[in-house]
Design a protein around this motif. Sequence first.
Motif, PDB file in Angstrom:
ATOM      1  N   ASP A 289      12.097  -2.469 -33.224  1.00  0.00           N
ATOM      2  CA  ASP A 289      12.067  -3.556 -32.209  1.00  0.00           C
ATOM      3  C   ASP A 289      10.637  -3.813 -31.714  1.00  0.00           C
ATOM      4  O   ASP A 289      10.430  -4.432 -30.677  1.00  0.00           O
ATOM      5  N   ASP A 290       9.647  -3.291 -32.464  1.00  0.00           N
ATOM      6  CA  ASP A 290       8.220  -3.480 -32.165  1.00  0.00           C
ATOM      7  C   ASP A 290       7.720  -2.696 -30.953  1.00  0.00           C
ATOM      8  O   ASP A 290       6.584  -2.894 -30.520  1.00  0.00           O
ATOM      9  N   LEU A 318      14.994   7.393 -35.706  1.00  0.00           N
ATOM     10  CA  LEU A 318      15.877   7.062 -36.836  1.00  0.00           C
ATOM     11  C   LEU A 318      15.168   6.183 -37.848  1.00  0.00           C
ATOM     12  O   LEU A 318      15.427   6.228 -39.045  1.00  0.00           O
ATOM     13  N   SER A 319      14.268   5.336 -37.345  1.00  0.00           N
ATOM     14  CA  SER A 319      13.531   4.444 -38.236  1.00  0.00           C
ATOM     15  C   SER A 319      12.241   4.042 -37.544  1.00  0.00           C
ATOM     16  O   SER A 319      12.258   3.752 -36.342  1.00  0.00           O
ATOM     17  N   GLY A 320      11.147   4.067 -38.230  1.00  0.00           N
ATOM     18  CA  GLY A 320       9.882   3.709 -37.614  1.00  0.00           C
ATOM     19  C   GLY A 320       8.737   3.917 -38.596  1.00  0.00           C
ATOM     20  O   GLY A 320       8.934   4.511 -39.655  1.00  0.00           O
ATOM     21  N   GLU A 321       7.584   3.378 -38.234  1.00  0.00           N
ATOM     22  CA  GLU A 321       6.431   3.506 -39.139  1.00  0.00           C
ATOM     23  C   GLU A 321       5.232   4.038 -38.391  1.00  0.00           C
ATOM     24  O   GLU A 321       4.944   3.590 -37.263  1.00  0.00           O
ATOM     25  N   PHE A 322       4.526   4.947 -39.014  1.00  0.00           N
ATOM     26  CA  PHE A 322       3.313   5.495 -38.400  1.00  0.00           C
ATOM     27  C   PHE A 322       2.258   4.391 -38.291  1.00  0.00           C
ATOM     28  O   PHE A 322       2.120   3.586 -39.194  1.00  0.00           O
ATOM     29  N   ILE A 323       1.525   4.391 -37.174  1.00  0.00           N
ATOM     30  CA  ILE A 323       0.417   3.445 -37.098  1.00  0.00           C
ATOM     31  C   ILE A 323      -0.895   4.234 -36.920  1.00  0.00           C
ATOM     32  O   ILE A 323      -0.881   5.396 -36.584  1.00  0.00           O
TER      33      ILE A 323
END
Length: 323
Positions: A289-290, A318-323
């Motif tokens: 969801d940003d 559960l879901s996400g991206e490393f920045i």
Amino acid sequence: MRKQNGKDDILRSLISHKGTFISGQELGQKLSISRVAVHKQIESLASMGFDIERKRKWGYRLVRIPNKPVSPLVKYEFEKIGIYDIDYHYFEEVESVQEIAIREARKKVADWTVFCASRQTGGRGRFERKWVSPYGGLWMSFVFSPEVYLNKAAAISVACAYFVAETLRNEYGLQAFVKWPNDVILNDKKIGGILVTSISEGELIVKAIVGIGLNVNFKPSLIGKAIFPATTILEETGKEFYLPGLLALILKKTKTEMKDMLKNTGKLKNAVEKILWKKGQEVTLRMPDDSFVSGRIKGLDEDCFLVLSTTSGEEKVLSGEFI
Ligand code: BTN
């Protein structure tokens, strides 16, 4: 039992002659085929990139093999390490082997059918991103029946990233890591990724189509600008890797351990945590969801979701991206 195939048998004979000549007649007799049929198969091997010298009265001599995952070489590697039940399909260039594998899985192909290409013109990654797939990389997709419930979906990609990283560690001595949930990392840069497409019936995943992309023997400049820094094994090690051998070893590890690891995700969690990228360190992830979440990586939970220690306590991602 291994299937008989003229091309594979001829290649086996040429390789066992270690660069010396073998006559067309001897090859024909060995394989119970005519000399014309031998010649046809030699031509076919030559069109795949094999350099085979032909001398009148002497016969044929293998001069050079291509560093491409063509079927005869991969099958030779499978045999060397005792794999006989993988149905392997090679393409010189396709849009995406993942698309081919998905199509075939819907038609109910056997488990452990593998599709591999030297180049993909429309390779895709997670979140429908483009996946650059030039000549020199390992681009393959395979079909298998995980028979696990949907809550274990993350474990499939984590397990595959682990199998690739472990193969690179154990067989080649590379310090590869698993970046949750699906990346393979070398020197803090991405060298590979896993894409899993699932076919489910109710809550059960009946088929999984696993795409593995590994940047092996090409210059990273071909990848262009990526969301996360990317590199290739060639760039990091200065060495060219033999693709048919690497592919066979990855598949052997994957096929041997997959069922057990998915049945026993506690064991998978413990194994992956040993080579989990940034474990114990502070990270920030972007959520679907940003929004952002920051914390220290504690490890994985039993379903292979990421667990962070944040200022407000433990948080499961559960879901996400490393920045
Ligand atoms: C990712 O990190 O986003 C996953 C990349 C997966 C790429 C592989 S290459 C073989 C297969 N074919 C595709 O089009 N994608 C996967």
